[in-house]
Write an enzyme that holds these catalytic residues in place. Structure first.
Site, PDB file in Angstrom:
ATOM      1  N   SER A 226     -20.621 -22.976  -1.358  1.00 45.40           N
ATOM      2  CA  SER A 226     -20.375 -24.516  -2.024  1.00 45.40           C
ATOM      3  C   SER A 226     -19.501 -23.943  -3.304  1.00 45.40           C
ATOM      4  O   SER A 226     -19.776 -23.174  -4.237  1.00 45.40           O
ATOM      5  CB  SER A 226     -21.831 -25.148  -2.327  1.00 45.40           C
ATOM      6  OG  SER A 226     -22.269 -25.531  -1.142  1.00 45.40           O
TER       7      SER A 226
ATOM      8  N   MET B 265     -29.681 -18.173  -5.141  1.00 47.52           N
ATOM      9  CA  MET B 265     -28.602 -17.736  -5.819  1.00 47.52           C
ATOM     10  C   MET B 265     -27.832 -18.676  -6.880  1.00 47.52           C
ATOM     11  O   MET B 265     -27.483 -18.017  -7.758  1.00 47.52           O
ATOM     12  CB  MET B 265     -27.587 -17.778  -4.824  1.00 47.52           C
ATOM     13  CG  MET B 265     -28.058 -16.912  -3.606  1.00 47.52           C
ATOM     14  SD  MET B 265     -26.765 -16.808  -2.175  1.00 47.52           S
ATOM     15  CE  MET B 265     -25.508 -15.835  -2.674  1.00 47.52           C
TER      16      MET B 265
ATOM     17  N   CYS C 160     -29.241 -29.042  -1.941  1.00 44.56           N
ATOM     18  CA  CYS C 160     -29.687 -27.791  -2.454  1.00 44.56           C
ATOM     19  C   CYS C 160     -31.335 -28.222  -3.063  1.00 44.56           C
ATOM     20  O   CYS C 160     -31.445 -28.975  -3.798  1.00 44.56           O
ATOM     21  CB  CYS C 160     -28.935 -27.230  -3.737  1.00 44.56           C
ATOM     22  SG  CYS C 160     -29.629 -25.726  -4.205  1.00 44.56           S
TER      23      CYS C 160
ATOM     24  N   LYS D  16     -24.235 -32.096   4.587  1.00 47.60           N
ATOM     25  CA  LYS D  16     -25.324 -31.234   4.988  1.00 47.60           C
ATOM     26  C   LYS D  16     -26.518 -31.716   4.424  1.00 47.60           C
ATOM     27  O   LYS D  16     -26.810 -31.774   3.154  1.00 47.60           O
ATOM     28  CB  LYS D  16     -25.130 -29.890   4.193  1.00 47.60           C
ATOM     29  CG  LYS D  16     -26.143 -28.872   4.678  1.00 47.60           C
ATOM     30  CD  LYS D  16     -25.770 -27.519   4.542  1.00 47.60           C
ATOM     31  CE  LYS D  16     -26.418 -26.418   4.920  1.00 47.60           C
ATOM     32  NZ  LYS D  16     -26.151 -25.102   4.820  1.00 47.60           N
TER      33      LYS D  16
ATOM     34  N   ILE E 135     -30.432 -28.249   8.928  1.00 50.07           N
ATOM     35  CA  ILE E 135     -30.960 -28.833   7.914  1.00 50.07           C
ATOM     36  C   ILE E 135     -30.459 -27.623   6.732  1.00 50.07           C
ATOM     37  O   ILE E 135     -30.311 -26.252   6.999  1.00 50.07           O
ATOM     38  CB  ILE E 135     -32.317 -28.764   7.748  1.00 50.07           C
ATOM     39  CG1 ILE E 135     -33.123 -27.448   8.078  1.00 50.07           C
ATOM     40  CG2 ILE E 135     -32.861 -29.910   8.874  1.00 50.07           C
ATOM     41  CD1 ILE E 135     -34.501 -27.414   8.075  1.00 50.07           C
TER      42      ILE E 135
ATOM     43  N   GLY F 195     -32.604 -21.184  10.843  1.00 53.32           N
ATOM     44  CA  GLY F 195     -33.301 -19.944  11.452  1.00 53.32           C
ATOM     45  C   GLY F 195     -32.821 -19.453  12.750  1.00 53.32           C
ATOM     46  O   GLY F 195     -33.790 -18.975  13.446  1.00 53.32           O
TER      47      GLY F 195
ATOM     48  N   GLY G 273     -27.018 -18.261   9.625  1.00 49.27           N
ATOM     49  CA  GLY G 273     -27.059 -17.693   8.437  1.00 49.27           C
ATOM     50  C   GLY G 273     -28.012 -16.532   8.280  1.00 49.27           C
ATOM     51  O   GLY G 273     -27.749 -15.304   8.645  1.00 49.27           O
TER      52      GLY G 273
HETATM   53  C1  DHB Z   1     -28.164 -22.342  -3.007  1.00 50.49           C
HETATM   54  C2  DHB Z   1     -27.613 -23.390  -2.783  1.00 50.49           C
HETATM   55  C3  DHB Z   1     -28.129 -24.040  -1.417  1.00 50.49           C
HETATM   56  O1  DHB Z   1     -27.545 -25.213  -1.171  1.00 50.49           O
HETATM   57  C4  DHB Z   1     -29.117 -23.674  -0.763  1.00 50.49           C
HETATM   58  O2  DHB Z   1     -29.705 -24.421   0.089  1.00 50.49           O
HETATM   59  C5  DHB Z   1     -29.772 -22.768  -1.093  1.00 50.49           C
HETATM   60  C6  DHB Z   1     -29.269 -21.709  -2.319  1.00 50.49           C
HETATM   61  C7  DHB Z   1     -27.800 -21.597  -4.002  1.00 50.49           C
HETATM   62  O3  DHB Z   1     -26.436 -21.177  -4.369  1.00 50.49           O
HETATM   63  O4  DHB Z   1     -28.764 -21.257  -5.054  1.00 50.49           O
END
Ligand code: DHB
Length: 281
Positions: free
Chosen positions: A40, A66, A121, A156, A185, A238, A259
């Site tokens: 993102s 992250m 997120c 998303k 999801i 998953g 992922g």
């Molecule tokens: C982050 C962003 C997200 O949308 C997510 O689901 C998990 C982690 C992130 O960069 O921390």
């Protein structure tokens, strides 16, 4: 297969997240996915959270925090000059309010074949990222994104658990604002805690859970979503084997994203190749 106006050679793509920086997107492409999805991108550059940012405290429970590490849209446009993709490039973006989504879509349109709006997120520090739970801001964000491009846009979604009313409300907004597909999801809000140090493991305390332990939550939401809409669904959550992909197709998904299942394979190539072979596509 066709996803909105995109022609995909197969229904696999990587998920935006822990393994979606540009050099890694080249690896996903080489391994054979039908489309690639960026980490993102936001307006300003962001170094992300202090580590650890990725842990697996229990088998199948992958937690990341992250903190949206990304170079900001301007530098990202520069960086992407070095990359060319033979498969569609889906740019994931995150905005803190309804205006940022439209702005980022407009700025990133020249390098993108489609967009994925991250409104979900589960552990962002400052409010706003969880727009997927705020119908009115969501509607405005999607409207602004829609008027900023004619290219396909996906949303998303977070995990709504048993909140069917919220899922229904959000799908209605997605249809009314003419989005092209739903991706679901995103990770589930989660935390690990160290008894020895008496503190949460992540510097941000919270993270998002992915991996095999969330697969069954994702299946339930995709199933429910399919009952509520005819829009295409790109399922994520998953996937660690071709059987998981078949489950998602069984409950109504049109394509899937890979992922953290990568942790159980030798490489991106190994992961994608095995699944493609087993699916015979
Ligand atoms: C982050 C962003 C997200 O949308 C997510 O689901 C998990 C982690 C992130 O960069 O921390």
């Amino acid at each position: 297969m066709k996803l909105a106006n995109l022609e995909l050679k197969n229904p696999l793509m990587n998920a935006s997240g822990i393994c979606s920086f540009p050099p890694l997107l080249k690896r996903w492409e080489k391994a054979g996915v039908g489309a690639v999805v960026t980490k993102s991108i936001g307006i300003e550059s962001n170094p992300g959270n202090q580590g650890p940012v990725l842990i697996e405290p229990y088998p199948g429970a992958v937690l990341n925090s992250m903190g949206f590490p990304n170079p900001g849209y301007e530098y990202f446009l520069e960086e992407m000059k070095e990359y060319e993709f033979d498969v569609p490039l889906i740019t994931s973006i995150y905005g803190r309010d309804e205006y940022e989504f439209g702005f980022l879509v407009k700025k990133l349109e020249p390098i993108s074949d489609a967009f994925e709006l991250n409104v979900s997120c589960p552990h962002a520090k400052k409010g706003g990222y969880q727009i997927g739970f705020e119908p009115e801001i969501l509607r405005k964000s999607l409207k602004n994104a829609r008027t900023s491009t004619e290219k396909p846009i996906s949303v998303k979604l977070p995990y709504y658990s048993a909140d069917e009313r919220k899922l229904k409300e959000v799908i209605k907004i997605i249809e009314e604002t003419e989005m092209d597909w739903i991706t679901e999801i995103n990770t589930l809000r989660a935390m690990d805690y160290s008894v020895e140090i008496g503190k949460p493991i992540f510097s941000n305390k919270f993270g998002g859970q992915s991996g095999p332990t969330v697969h069954f939550c994702a299946l339930a939401q995709v199933y429910k979503t399919r009952e509520l809409t005819d829009l295409p669904i790109v399922a994520s959550g998953g996937i660690a084997s071709s059987y998981d992909v078949k489950r998602f197709f069984g409950v109504g998904a049109d394509a899937v994203q890979l992922g953290s299942g990568l942790l159980y394979y030798k490489s991106i190539k190994d992961f994608v190749k095995k699944i493609l072979e087993e699916l015979k596509c």
